[in-house]
Motif scaffolding. Structure first.
Motif, PDB file in Angstrom:
ATOM      1  N   TRP A   1       5.403  -1.085 -15.122  1.00 40.43           N
ATOM      2  CA  TRP A   1       4.640  -1.823 -14.517  1.00 40.43           C
ATOM      3  C   TRP A   1       4.298  -1.493 -12.938  1.00 40.43           C
ATOM      4  N   THR A   2       3.264  -1.646 -12.404  1.00 36.91           N
ATOM      5  CA  THR A   2       2.977  -1.237 -11.015  1.00 36.91           C
ATOM      6  C   THR A   2       2.325  -2.724 -10.353  1.00 36.91           C
ATOM      7  N   GLY A   3       2.687  -2.651  -9.203  1.00 35.12           N
ATOM      8  CA  GLY A   3       2.163  -3.938  -8.487  1.00 35.12           C
ATOM      9  C   GLY A   3       1.113  -3.395  -7.529  1.00 35.12           C
ATOM     10  N   TYR A   4       0.053  -4.002  -7.327  1.00 35.42           N
ATOM     11  CA  TYR A   4      -0.972  -3.639  -6.220  1.00 35.42           C
ATOM     12  C   TYR A   4      -0.922  -4.572  -5.037  1.00 35.42           C
ATOM     13  N   ILE A   5      -0.718  -4.181  -3.831  1.00 43.19           N
ATOM     14  CA  ILE A   5      -0.614  -4.787  -2.650  1.00 43.19           C
ATOM     15  C   ILE A   5      -2.011  -4.628  -2.004  1.00 43.19           C
ATOM     16  N   THR A   6      -2.836  -5.730  -1.594  1.00 43.47           N
ATOM     17  CA  THR A   6      -4.021  -5.772  -0.822  1.00 43.47           C
ATOM     18  C   THR A   6      -3.775  -5.198   0.365  1.00 43.47           C
ATOM     19  N   VAL A   7      -4.548  -4.299   0.890  1.00 46.04           N
ATOM     20  CA  VAL A   7      -4.426  -3.967   2.558  1.00 46.04           C
ATOM     21  C   VAL A   7      -6.025  -3.831   3.006  1.00 46.04           C
TER      22      VAL A   7
ATOM     23  N   GLN B   1     -16.902   0.256  -7.875  1.00 49.78           N
ATOM     24  CA  GLN B   1     -17.033  -1.111  -7.903  1.00 49.78           C
ATOM     25  C   GLN B   1     -15.961  -1.815  -7.880  1.00 49.78           C
ATOM     26  N   VAL B   2     -14.742  -1.254  -7.403  1.00 49.72           N
ATOM     27  CA  VAL B   2     -13.457  -2.214  -7.326  1.00 49.72           C
ATOM     28  C   VAL B   2     -13.040  -1.737  -5.566  1.00 49.72           C
ATOM     29  N   GLY B   3     -12.688  -0.673  -5.261  1.00 46.74           N
ATOM     30  CA  GLY B   3     -12.143  -0.385  -4.223  1.00 46.74           C
ATOM     31  C   GLY B   3     -11.546   1.004  -3.938  1.00 46.74           C
ATOM     32  N   ARG B   4     -10.796   0.971  -3.130  1.00 48.26           N
ATOM     33  CA  ARG B   4      -9.944   2.346  -2.890  1.00 48.26           C
ATOM     34  C   ARG B   4      -8.450   1.967  -2.928  1.00 48.26           C
ATOM     35  N   PHE B   5      -7.689   3.078  -3.456  1.00 49.11           N
ATOM     36  CA  PHE B   5      -6.362   2.864  -3.850  1.00 49.11           C
ATOM     37  C   PHE B   5      -5.300   3.985  -3.628  1.00 49.11           C
ATOM     38  N   CYS B   6      -4.253   4.012  -3.592  1.00 46.22           N
ATOM     39  CA  CYS B   6      -3.267   4.985  -3.813  1.00 46.22           C
ATOM     40  C   CYS B   6      -1.945   4.494  -4.134  1.00 46.22           C
TER      41      CYS B   6
ATOM     42  N   ALA C   1       1.600   0.278  -5.529  1.00 55.65           N
ATOM     43  CA  ALA C   1       0.246   0.723  -5.397  1.00 55.65           C
ATOM     44  C   ALA C   1      -0.432  -0.163  -4.243  1.00 55.65           C
ATOM     45  N   ALA C   2      -1.352   0.503  -3.356  1.00 51.03           N
ATOM     46  CA  ALA C   2      -1.835  -0.440  -2.269  1.00 51.03           C
ATOM     47  C   ALA C   2      -3.375  -0.173  -2.594  1.00 51.03           C
ATOM     48  N   ILE C   3      -4.073  -1.374  -2.061  1.00 54.26           N
ATOM     49  CA  ILE C   3      -5.545  -1.174  -2.560  1.00 54.26           C
ATOM     50  C   ILE C   3      -6.504  -1.953  -1.407  1.00 54.26           C
TER      51      ILE C   3
END
Length: 128
Positions: free
Chosen positions: A71-77, A103-108, A119-121
């Motif tokens: 599992w990977t969590g995505y943190i909003t930035v 259509q979603v955003g940009r992440f790493c 992950a951050a998004i």
């Protein structure tokens, strides 16, 4: 109430990369009552996890079947590129990205100095 899709530092998305996404969906669907919507992406199917009609994450097949499911969590930035630079300055590694998701955003994906991955998004059109 603040939305996790617009609040800097909030956990907004959970994603499972699975060795067998169909089996994982049966398992989590039975335990938590989740339902799934299939999307076809260039790299293969992606299954949106829905809880009471709200999209909370996704499940996809692992690109490397020998890799354990995780599992990977995505943190909003607010600014993904600035976060990637800061992570490197603080001794982390950028494992993937920053890259756009249409259509979603940009992440790493970030690996912290202790070896944990998150992950951050930055969402392009934040959900309410």
């Amino acid at each position: 109430m603040n939305s996790p899709f617009t609040t800097h530092g909030a956990l907004s998305w959970h994603e499972l990369t699975a060795s067998d996404s169909e089996r994982a969906m049966r398992f989590y669907g039975e335990i938590f009552g989740w339902s799934f919507k299939k999307m076809q992406l260039p790299q293969g199917p992606y299954h949106i996890i829905e809880n009471d009609g709200i999209s909370i994450g996704g499940i996809t097949d692992s690109p490397a079947p020998a890799m354990p499911s995780n599992w990977t969590g995505y943190i909003t930035v607010k600014d993904i590129d600035a976060v990637a630079i800061k992570a490197k300055e603080l001794g982390g590694d950028i494992l993937f990205g920053p890259e756009d998701i249409p259509q979603v955003g940009r992440f790493c994906w970030i690996k912290d100095p202790c070896g944990a991955i998150i992950a951050a998004i930055t969402y392009s059109s934040p959900k309410a």
